[in-house]
Design an enzyme around this catalytic site. Sequence first.
Site, mmCIF file in Angstrom:
data_model
loop_
_atom_site.group_PDB
_atom_site.id
_atom_site.type_symbol
_atom_site.label_atom_id
_atom_site.label_comp_id
_atom_site.label_asym_id
_atom_site.label_seq_id
_atom_site.Cartn_x
_atom_site.Cartn_y
_atom_site.Cartn_z
ATOM 1 C CE LYS A 131 -8.775 9.201 24.941
ATOM 2 N NZ LYS A 131 -9.060 10.182 23.932
ATOM 3 C CB CYS A 132 -17.727 7.751 27.906
ATOM 4 S SG CYS A 132 -19.214 6.963 28.521
ATOM 5 N N GLY A 133 -18.802 5.899 25.494
ATOM 6 C CA GLY A 133 -19.856 5.780 24.489
ATOM 7 C C GLY A 133 -20.913 6.866 24.624
#
Length: 160
Positions: free
Chosen positions: A35-37
């Site tokens: 769930k990271c850019g």
Amino acid sequence: MSAFHDLTLDALDGKPLSLKTLKGQVVLVVNVASKCGLTPQYAALENLHQQYKEQGFSVLGVPCNQFAGQEPGTEEDIQAFCSLNYGVSFPLSSKVEVNGPARHQLYRLLAGEGAEFPGDITWNFEKFLVGPDGRVLARFSPRTTPDEATVIQAIEKALA
């Protein structure tokens, strides 16, 4: 045998993931998060894995939830996410701590005191290139994408 190859992690399926199985290979160790850019880097990591695996290269994904809680899921969630969204075929460990007092042995070796490239992991998708003999050859920042020339050149040099 190097200290790197002496380590065993838990794989996402709970089975032991012995780094002895990677002896003689060039390995790109990456702390990953769903769930990271930077999560789209999974696609480039899988492409690298596919492109160079026949030459003795592997990516090793190491999920970590230490950065803004960006890997909150269970091992099953992580496996499903990686398979469904990115077709990940490289080995993935269960979640570990990469910084702090509970830092996993792997990250003590990669980034701890006395390491070739010491210092805390700064964010998800920090990368370490490990040679066939288990020596750490390079460290790349999270924002350095796996398909950048500096990474490709380091991998190709290590494979040569």
